[in-house]
Design an enzyme around this catalytic site. Structure first.
Site, mmCIF file in Angstrom:
data_model
loop_
_atom_site.group_PDB
_atom_site.id
_atom_site.type_symbol
_atom_site.label_atom_id
_atom_site.label_comp_id
_atom_site.label_asym_id
_atom_site.label_seq_id
_atom_site.Cartn_x
_atom_site.Cartn_y
_atom_site.Cartn_z
ATOM 1 N N LYS A 85 65.356 28.609 53.060
ATOM 2 C CA LYS A 85 64.914 27.266 52.670
ATOM 3 C C LYS A 85 65.174 26.274 53.796
ATOM 4 O O LYS A 85 64.353 25.379 54.052
ATOM 5 C CB LYS A 85 65.644 26.818 51.400
ATOM 6 C CG LYS A 85 65.348 25.375 51.010
ATOM 7 C CD LYS A 85 66.050 24.965 49.732
ATOM 8 C CE LYS A 85 65.747 23.499 49.399
ATOM 9 N NZ LYS A 85 66.328 23.076 48.096
ATOM 10 N N HIS B 262 31.137 58.149 53.653
ATOM 11 C CA HIS B 262 30.997 57.018 52.741
ATOM 12 C C HIS B 262 31.725 57.275 51.418
ATOM 13 O O HIS B 262 31.192 57.047 50.339
ATOM 14 C CB HIS B 262 29.533 56.681 52.502
ATOM 15 C CG HIS B 262 28.809 56.303 53.755
ATOM 16 N ND1 HIS B 262 29.139 55.190 54.492
ATOM 17 C CD2 HIS B 262 27.794 56.910 54.412
ATOM 18 C CE1 HIS B 262 28.339 55.113 55.560
ATOM 19 N NE2 HIS B 262 27.522 56.152 55.533
#
Length: 534
Positions: free
Chosen positions: A152, A289
């Site tokens: 923080k 694919h």
């Protein structure tokens, strides 16, 4: 209660922050002494706790015990040692504010500019099989509090939660201190670290109250970016690959050579693994694919089983195999590499590669070679993102004793085939799982000869499989990943000359489908279980 003022005029600029005082408390002591040596050389005071302080002191480096800072001894078997204002005020003071600086002076508390903390080995303890209080004692309290407080306050404090960050921090000691950008990046890693830690603790508690049949009420997935890819599925899409803690899959594979992996390469390689590793015998899957264009196991009595499997998989559809992705479930041999010498291939992934095979592949500089991690395993759960959320399901897996399970398949037409044909049917059935729905697989001798995939109706998949197989369809067996809604699909297969069909059954028109098979004198099994793959 009102928070502190956020008037920007009150804040002084602090880009580079010199490190004068460091708080060090780590369970993972990798490279700890290298860091301590660098801190001492930079004239940084080291404040530490417990075994960390002892390790540093035993190495001959000066260290201040945290108890001398707090004026309070470590207590409750180490549960309380850093939870004290003298520590947390030094972590949270925002020295861009003159008032915070004044308050620290009034309280006779010194700030920290560097905090090095990693947490108790909770995950490792759970993995060891520990239970109950032995696990609970590895839930860190003071550690996460220090990490979060420091993160923080990244404007003033650099927080380090992993030894992998030590080299950059050591370098910053010699360049005047940590930069704001560096501290912000470290803070991001720190919050991710505590989030993953809390997730692991929450999961352990929830698993203790759930039955095996339950899915978790709360699901947190943490992943770290491994690499930014050139682009995504298409050139205009951004993409990256991320790894999950505890992952053992394609994301953890080692690339031995070739161009960097693309988004589509990863998708196809994962699909190839899905197909190849469903097989127990040496097997190869060729993917294009995300769909197989060939799957095969080794021929009986083959001198080089994995090379044999590759040749048989390639024969299914050599045209589609051009530019494909290959997975082998055994070490790739020199013979298999030689078979691939003149075949354009994008990726080969396998558990390992013979050195001689790698020598052959080095002549194909763009070929990507991936070696699976030693602990590679198929996932137990499937996760898929949808807009606004995600879907979670058990992975679709075949039982290890599928041959025994197949003995319970319902014979609805014809005679039970001999063992060889039954093995072929099981192979076709397992191959279906790797084919996008609607899926039809034709197989001979445990090698695919025709695959119909991804069609929006099953009869078209049947036609496609037959067309791909050509004259090889006669005498092949067929597998369908779901039931035939009408008799027209199986009729295409029967007219082409298949000798047996395996499918889940369960259509309202099963009687018509069975009648078609009986009229052709063809064996048909119902498995009672489908294998959709979307």
């Amino acid at each position: 209660m009102a928070g502190p003022s956020h008037d920007p005029a009150l804040y002084r600029t602090r880009d580079v922050v010199p490190v004068r005082r460091a708080l060090v408390s780590v369970s993972d002591k990798t490279d700890l002494l290298k860091l301590a040596e660098a801190l001492v050389a930079a004239d940084v005071e080291i404040v530490s706790t417990g075994s960390t302080a002892a390790t540093i002191r035993d190495a001959g480096f000066a260290v201040t015990d945290v108890a001398s800072v707090t004026g309070f001894p470590e207590s409750l078997d180490g549960r309380v040692k850093t939870l004290h204002p003298s520590v947390h005020a030094g972590l949270l003071a925002d020295l861009r504010l003159e008032d915070h600086e004044r308050q620290l002076a009034d309280l006779d508390i010194e700030p920290f500019e560097l905090v090095v903390v990693n947490l108790y080995p909770f995950v490792e303890t759970v993995r060891s099989g520990a239970q109950g209080d032995d696990v609970v004692e590895q839930i860190d309290i003071g550690g996460p509090a220090m990490v979060r407080a420091s993160a923080k306050n990244y404007a003033n404090v650099a927080i380090v939660v992993s030894p992998s960050s030590y080299p950059a921090v050591i370098e910053s000691l010699g360049t005047g201190g940590t930069s704001l950008v560096q501290r912000r990046e470290l803070a991001a890693r720190a919050f991710a670290h505590t989030a993953e830690y809390d997730r692991a603790v929450a999961t352990w508690f929830s698993e203790g109250t759930l039955t095996e049949e339950d899915l978790p009420a709360h699901l947190t997935i943490k992943a770290e970016r491994l690499a930014t890819l050139r682009y995504g599925e298409n050139a205009h899409q951004r993409a990256a690959i991320y790894t999950r803690n505890g992952g053992h899959g394609i994301a953890q594979a080692t690339q031995l050579q070739g161009k960097e992996m693309s988004y589509n390469n990863y998708v196809d390689a994962d699909a190839a693994l899905r197909a190849a590793f469903d097989m127990v015998k040496p097997a190869v899957a060729i993917i294009k694919h995300a769909n197989p264009c060939g799957i095969a196991v080794t021929a009986p009595h083959a001198l080089d089983p994995i090379a044999s499997a590759h040749l048989r998989a390639h024969e299914c559809d050599p045209v589609s195999a051009f530019g494909g992705v290959i997975a082998a479930n055994r070490t790739v041999t020199l013979k298999m590499a030689e078979n691939l010498r003149d075949i354009f291939t994008e990726v080969i992934v396998a558990p390992d590669f013979e050195p001689e095979a790698l020598e052959v592949f080095r002549l194909k500089k763009n070929l990507r070679i991936l070696k699976l991690p030693a602990d590679w395993q198929q996932e137990r759960m499937d996760v898929r993102l949808v807009s606004g959320g995600l879907l979670l399901q058990d992975a679709d897996r075949f039982p290890d004793d599928i041959e025994s399970v197949a003995k319970d398949w319902q014979l609805v037409s014809g005679e039970r085939p001999a063992d060889e044909e039954m093995t072929n049917l099981i192979f076709a059935w397992k191959s279906c799982r790797a084919v996008k729905s609607n899926a039809i697989v034709l197989a001979k001798g445990s090698a695919t000869v025709g695959i119909g995939m991804g069609q929006v109706n099953r009869v078209d998949s049947c036609r496609l499989a037959v067309e791909r197989a050509g004259d090889r369809v006669a005498g092949s067996v067929a597998a369908s990943d779901a039931f035939f809604p009408f008799a027209d699909g199986p009729q295409v297969l029967l007219d082409a000359g298949v000798s047996a069909i395996v499918q889940p059954g369960g259509s309202v028109r099963d009687d018509e489908v069975i009648a078609a098979a009986q009229a052709a004198g063809v064996t048909m099994f119902f498995t009672g279980e489908r294998h959709f793959f979307h």
